[in-house]
Design a protein around this motif. Structure first.
Motif, PDB file in Angstrom:
ATOM      1  N   GLY A 274       0.811  -1.219   0.000  1.00  0.00           N
ATOM      2  CA  GLY A 274       0.000   0.000   0.000  1.00  0.00           C
ATOM      3  C   GLY A 274       0.839   1.262   0.000  1.00  0.00           C
ATOM      4  N   LYS A 275       0.301   2.259   0.654  1.00  0.00           N
ATOM      5  CA  LYS A 275       0.952   3.568   0.739  1.00  0.00           C
ATOM      6  C   LYS A 275       2.364   3.424   1.325  1.00  0.00           C
ATOM      7  N   GLY A 276       3.286   4.215   0.835  1.00  0.00           N
ATOM      8  CA  GLY A 276       4.625   4.180   1.417  1.00  0.00           C
ATOM      9  C   GLY A 276       5.597   3.344   0.609  1.00  0.00           C
ATOM     10  N   LEU A 277       5.064   2.413  -0.206  1.00  0.00           N
ATOM     11  CA  LEU A 277       5.961   1.608  -1.034  1.00  0.00           C
ATOM     12  C   LEU A 277       6.374   2.435  -2.250  1.00  0.00           C
ATOM     13  N   SER A 278       7.676   2.521  -2.503  1.00  0.00           N
ATOM     14  CA  SER A 278       8.115   3.380  -3.613  1.00  0.00           C
ATOM     15  C   SER A 278       7.665   2.777  -4.947  1.00  0.00           C
ATOM     16  N   ALA A 279       7.370   3.657  -5.905  1.00  0.00           N
ATOM     17  CA  ALA A 279       6.830   3.228  -7.202  1.00  0.00           C
ATOM     18  C   ALA A 279       7.799   2.267  -7.902  1.00  0.00           C
ATOM     19  N   GLU A 280       9.102   2.532  -7.765  1.00  0.00           N
ATOM     20  CA  GLU A 280      10.104   1.705  -8.444  1.00  0.00           C
ATOM     21  C   GLU A 280      10.091   0.279  -7.887  1.00  0.00           C
ATOM     22  N   VAL A 281       9.995   0.177  -6.550  1.00  0.00           N
ATOM     23  CA  VAL A 281       9.973  -1.155  -5.933  1.00  0.00           C
ATOM     24  C   VAL A 281       8.663  -1.861  -6.317  1.00  0.00           C
ATOM     25  N   ARG A 282       7.574  -1.119  -6.295  1.00  0.00           N
ATOM     26  CA  ARG A 282       6.275  -1.707  -6.642  1.00  0.00           C
ATOM     27  C   ARG A 282       6.290  -2.274  -8.080  1.00  0.00           C
ATOM     28  N   ASP A 283       6.796  -1.493  -9.027  1.00  0.00           N
ATOM     29  CA  ASP A 283       6.834  -1.967 -10.420  1.00  0.00           C
ATOM     30  C   ASP A 283       7.634  -3.254 -10.545  1.00  0.00           C
TER      31      ASP A 283
END
Ligand code: GLN
Length: 481
Positions: A274-283
Motif C-alpha cells: 500500500g501507501k509508502g511503497l516506492s513506485a520503483e519497488v512496486r513496479d
C-alpha cells in the motif's frame, strides 16, 4: 600463482581451485586480503583483520592436503564442506582470543574467552575467518552508520548510500567481493534488509535453529544468526552447517526444514503493497509476480495485524535490550572511567546514543507502573501476530513481499530522526515476532533518484519452512535471470 576468480566468487569457485591444484589455501587467503586492501578503503566494511588466525588455519589446511592425491583431496572437500573458504563475521559473534566489541566503546579491546557455536561449527568444516565486520552498536539500527567508534559503511552499489543495517559490514563485504560469504545477525531485519540493499542473498533462519551461544544478546527472543552470500546454493550449504541443536542455548531446537512435496502456493500480503511503497519497488514486484504466476498459483492475502508489528517490535526489543545491556557496567567487561562514578560514569561515557535511547525506552515500558500497559500488552499482541501468520499459512505456503519500502537510502538521510529509521524496518519486524524465517533473493536493480540500486525479494514461510523457501527462491532466481 595468479588466482582467477569471478568478482563475486561462490564457494564452489574456490573449491575448484583446490581440486585442480591451482592454488593453496594460503594463496586464497592472500587473494582475499588483497581484495580487502583494494576495496575497503572506500566501502569501510571491515573493523578488524584476523590475519594471525587466518594464516595459521590456512597453513594447517595446506599441510593437511600437501601430499594427498586428487581423489583424496576430493574426499576431504566432501567431508569438510567449507575447506579453505575465507569468510567474515559480524563484530558481535565471539571468537576465542580475538577482540569482539559489538562496535560499542563499552567493550573496547574486549577479547573473547570462548568461541560461539556459530564460529566453531564453521571452523570445524574448514572455513577461515579473515575479518570482522562493521555494524551499528549492539545491532541497534538499520543502516550501519552508528558504530560506537564512528565507522560508517558504504553501499558498494552506490558509495553515497548506506548498505543497510545492522549487518551492513557483512553484506557490503560480500557484495564487493571481499569474501565469498559472511555471517550476520537478524533481530528485526538486520540480515534481510542489508542483503536486499546490497543485492545479495541472505537468510534469517527460524528462531531456535541456529544457536545463540556466544553471540552478544540484543533481543534474546528475536536474535538469530545467518549467512549472506552470492548464491542460493552457498546459503543452503552454510545454513545446513549452522542449524544444529546446541545444549548451550536453551531455545535451540533440532527440528529443521520441514519439507513438503506439494507444489507451493504463493501468497502476496497486500498490506505491504500500500501507501509508502516506492513506485520503483512496486513496479519491480508487479513484474516479478506476473512472471511467478506462470509457474505457481499466486493468491493475494490480507494480514490483520500488520499495523501493530512495529510498535510491538520496538516495545519488546527495547525491554529485552535494556535487560541484556545491564551486564555492561564497567566492572566485568571492557572499558571503565577512571574518574567519576564507575557504574553510571562508564555507562554514560561509553554507550552510544541509540543504546541509551533503548535502555530508557525499555526500562520505562517494563517498569512496575507501565508494565501492563506496554510490555504485557505487547506480549499479548505478539501472540495475535503469530496466530495471524499461522492462519495465513493454512492457505498459502510462501509469502512474497518487499524487504524494505525503498532501496538503500543516502548516508545521513535518517540520521537525526530515530522514528524515520524505525519506520524503515516495517517490512522485516513482523517475522521475528512470529519466529518465522525469511530468505532474500536479489531481484535486480531499479533506477531510483538517479542511481541504479539493488532490490531484494523477501520470501517468508511458517516455522521450519526453509526448504520451501529454497525451492521457491531457486525458481525466483531462474525467472528473473
Ligand atoms: N532495525 C532493527 C532495530 O533497530 C533491527 C535490527 C536488527 O535486526 N539487529 O532493532
Amino acid at each position: 600463482m595468479a588466482i582467477n576468480l569471478p568478482i563475486n566468487p561462490t564457494i564452489f569457485d574456490i573449491q575448484n581451485l583446490y581440486l585442480s591444484k591451482q592454488a593453496t589455501v594460503t594463496e586464497v587467503v592472500d587473494y582475499f586480503y588483497a581484495q580487502i586492501e583494494l576495496k575497503d578503503k572506500a566501502i569501510k566494511s571491515v573493523v578488524r583483520l584476523n590475519t594471525d588466525l587466518a594464516f595459521r588455519l590456512a597453513s594447517d589446511l595446506d599441510k593437511y592436503i600437501l601430499d594427498k592425491n586428487d581423489a583424496e583431496i576430493k574426499k576431504i572437500l566432501g567431508q569438510k564442506k567449507l575447506f579453505g573458504i575465507p569468510f567474515a563475521m559480524k563484530d558481535n559473534i565471539l571468537v576465542s582470543d580475538e577482540i569482539v566489541t559489538g562496535q560499542s566503546q563499552i567493550l573496547d579491546g574486549y577479547k573473547a574467552v570462548y568461541s560461539s557455536d556459530v564460529y566453531s561449527l564453521l571452523v570445524n568444516q574448514g572455513a577461515i575467518l579473515i575479518a570482522q565486520t562493521n555494524m551499528d552498536e549492539f545491532a541497534f539500527g538499520s543502516s550501519t552508520e552508528f558504530s560506537g567508534f564512528g565507522q560508517i559503511t558504504h553501499n558498494p552499489a552506490d558509495i553515497d548510500r548506506v548498505p543497510g543495517g545492522t549487518s551492513g559490514g557483512s553484506a557490503a563485504m560480500v557484495a564487493s567481493g571481499q569474501v565469498p560469504f559472511a555471517i550476520g545477525t537478524d533481530t528485526g531485519g538486520s540480515i534481510r534488509q542489508p542483503a536486499s540493499f546490497c543485492g545479495i542473498y541472505g537468510i534469517r533462519p527460524t528462531y531456535g535453529t541456529v544457536s545463540r551461544w556466544g553471540i552478544m544478546a540484543s533481543t534474546s527472543s528475536f536474535d538469530q544468526a545467518g549467512p549472506l552470500a552470492n548464491n542460493l546454493a552457498d546459503i543452503q550449504l552454510i545454513l545446513d552447517i549452522l542449524q544444529q541443536k546446541s545444549l548451550r542455548d536453551q531455545t535451540s531446537t533440532d527440528i529443521k526444514n520441514l519439507n513438503s512435496d506439494k507444489k507451493p502456493i504463493i501468497g502476496i500480503p497486500i498490506n505491504y503493497f500500500g501507501k509508502g511503497l516506492s513506485a520503483e519497488v512496486r513496479d519491480l514486484f508487479e513484474n516479478t509476480i506476473e512472471k511467478l504466476r506462470e509457474k505457481y498459483e499466486v493468491r493475494n492475502i490480507s494480514m490483520k495485524t500488520t499495523e501493530y508489528a512495529l510498535s510491538v517490535y520496538y516495545i519488546l526489543q527495547t525491554v529485552e535490550a535494556s535487560a541484556n545491556l545491564e551486564r555492561y557496567d564497567g566492572v566485568r567487561y571492557g572499558k571503565q572511567v577512571t574518574n567519576g562514578p564507575l557504574f553510571s560514569g562508564s555507562r554514560d561515557s561509553y554507550f552510544g546514543d541509540e543504546s541509551k535511547r533503548r535502555i530508557m525506552l525499555g526500562t520505562y515500558t517494563s517498569s512496575a507502573g507501565y508494565y501492563d500497559a506496554y510490555y504485557n500488552k505487547a506480549c499479548q499482541v505478539r501472540e495475535l501476530i503469530r496466530r495471524d501468520f499461522e492462519r495465513v499459512f493454512e492457505e498459502v505456503d510462501v509469502l512474497l513481499m518487499p524487504t524494505s519500502p525503498f532501496p538503500a537510502f543516502k548516508i545521513g538521510q535518517n540520521s537525526n530522526d530515530p522514528m524515520a529509521m524505525y519506520l524503515a524496518d516495517i517490512m522485516t519486524v513482523s517475522h521475528p515476532i512470529a519466529k518465522i524465517p525469511g530468505l532474500i533473493v536479489p531481484l535486480g536493480n531499479v533506477s531510483f533518484e538517479g542511481a541504479s540500486l539493488p532490490v531484494g525479494a523477501q520470501l517468508v514461510s511458517k516455522e521450519f519452512g526453509e526448504e520451501i523457501l529454497f525451492k521457491v527462491g531457486e525458481e525466483l532466481a531462474k525467472i528473473i535471470n
